[in-house]
Motif scaffolding. Sequence first.
Motif, PDB file in Angstrom:
ATOM      1  N   THR A  73     -31.135  23.358 -60.790  1.00  0.00           N
ATOM      2  CA  THR A  73     -31.571  24.737 -60.563  1.00  0.00           C
ATOM      3  C   THR A  73     -32.581  25.166 -61.613  1.00  0.00           C
ATOM      4  OG1 THR A  73     -29.496  25.326 -59.495  1.00  0.00           O
ATOM      5  CG2 THR A  73     -30.775  27.142 -60.417  1.00  0.00           C
ATOM      6  N   PRO A 123     -18.413  25.212 -55.035  1.00  0.00           N
ATOM      7  CA  PRO A 123     -19.211  26.216 -55.752  1.00  0.00           C
ATOM      8  C   PRO A 123     -20.567  25.687 -56.235  1.00  0.00           C
ATOM      9  CG  PRO A 123     -16.935  26.253 -56.516  1.00  0.00           C
ATOM     10  CD  PRO A 123     -17.081  25.042 -55.636  1.00  0.00           C
ATOM     11  N   SER A 127     -23.952  27.570 -54.870  1.00  0.00           N
ATOM     12  CA  SER A 127     -24.990  28.254 -55.658  1.00  0.00           C
ATOM     13  C   SER A 127     -26.382  27.749 -55.290  1.00  0.00           C
ATOM     14  CB  SER A 127     -24.732  28.094 -57.161  1.00  0.00           C
ATOM     15  OG  SER A 127     -24.850  26.740 -57.551  1.00  0.00           O
ATOM     16  N   GLU A 130     -27.170  29.111 -51.725  1.00  0.00           N
ATOM     17  CA  GLU A 130     -27.475  30.538 -51.769  1.00  0.00           C
ATOM     18  C   GLU A 130     -28.899  30.787 -52.273  1.00  0.00           C
ATOM     19  OE1 GLU A 130     -25.742  34.353 -54.127  1.00  0.00           O
ATOM     20  OE2 GLU A 130     -24.284  33.000 -53.208  1.00  0.00           O
ATOM     21  N   ALA A 131     -29.289  30.090 -53.326  1.00  0.00           N
ATOM     22  CA  ALA A 131     -30.636  30.264 -53.877  1.00  0.00           C
ATOM     23  C   ALA A 131     -31.701  29.800 -52.893  1.00  0.00           C
ATOM     24  CB  ALA A 131     -30.771  29.509 -55.196  1.00  0.00           C
TER      25      ALA A 131
END
Length: 194
Positions: A73, A123, A127, A130-131
């Motif tokens: 990320t 999770p 994440s 979602e991004a």
Amino acid sequence: MRADAQRNIDSLLEAAKTVFGTSGVDAPAKEIADLAGVGVGTLYRHFPQRSDLVKAVFQREVDACADAAPALTAAHQPGAALAKWLHRYTEFLATKRGLAAALHSGDPAFDALPGYFMQRLGPALGSLLEAATASGEIRADTSSKDLLYAVANLCLPMADEGVAYSQRMVALLIDGLRYGADTSGTSARSNSTV
């Protein structure tokens, strides 16, 4: 824990991952110890039962895969980070092939591992998903659970095919996630469950 003891454990886990991937989980303890550069007694001191070693290898690989998400990320755009993580997950699944027989053996020592898998990887993928959805790079109707299972199904062993084949199949899945994406860059996640 002393530094040399931790090095031994790390060497044993890496050796076991390699040996399990090539020879299966029933490979001789000596093969694992020799590859790790330690004695068999050291192997049994840290992992008294075979199931202890299998569990430790599995959890280590799950943790490494989950821990890759924040680094990806930070280093990449959301869609690229998701794609790179899914390819990393594909590599994990290839490693797991050597563990699959043991994990599905019915041994109660492994009962908690599916929950651990979802607790750590759900999770991490959520994440990233979602991004990538928020940036409009992928469609908004995919859940992390669906994607974990879809990739796992694409990575089922096939005769005469290896990890490269699984990577190609996952690349097709990633292309499919891009179809129908909100290209305006403002995606509403109304239909998505992460």
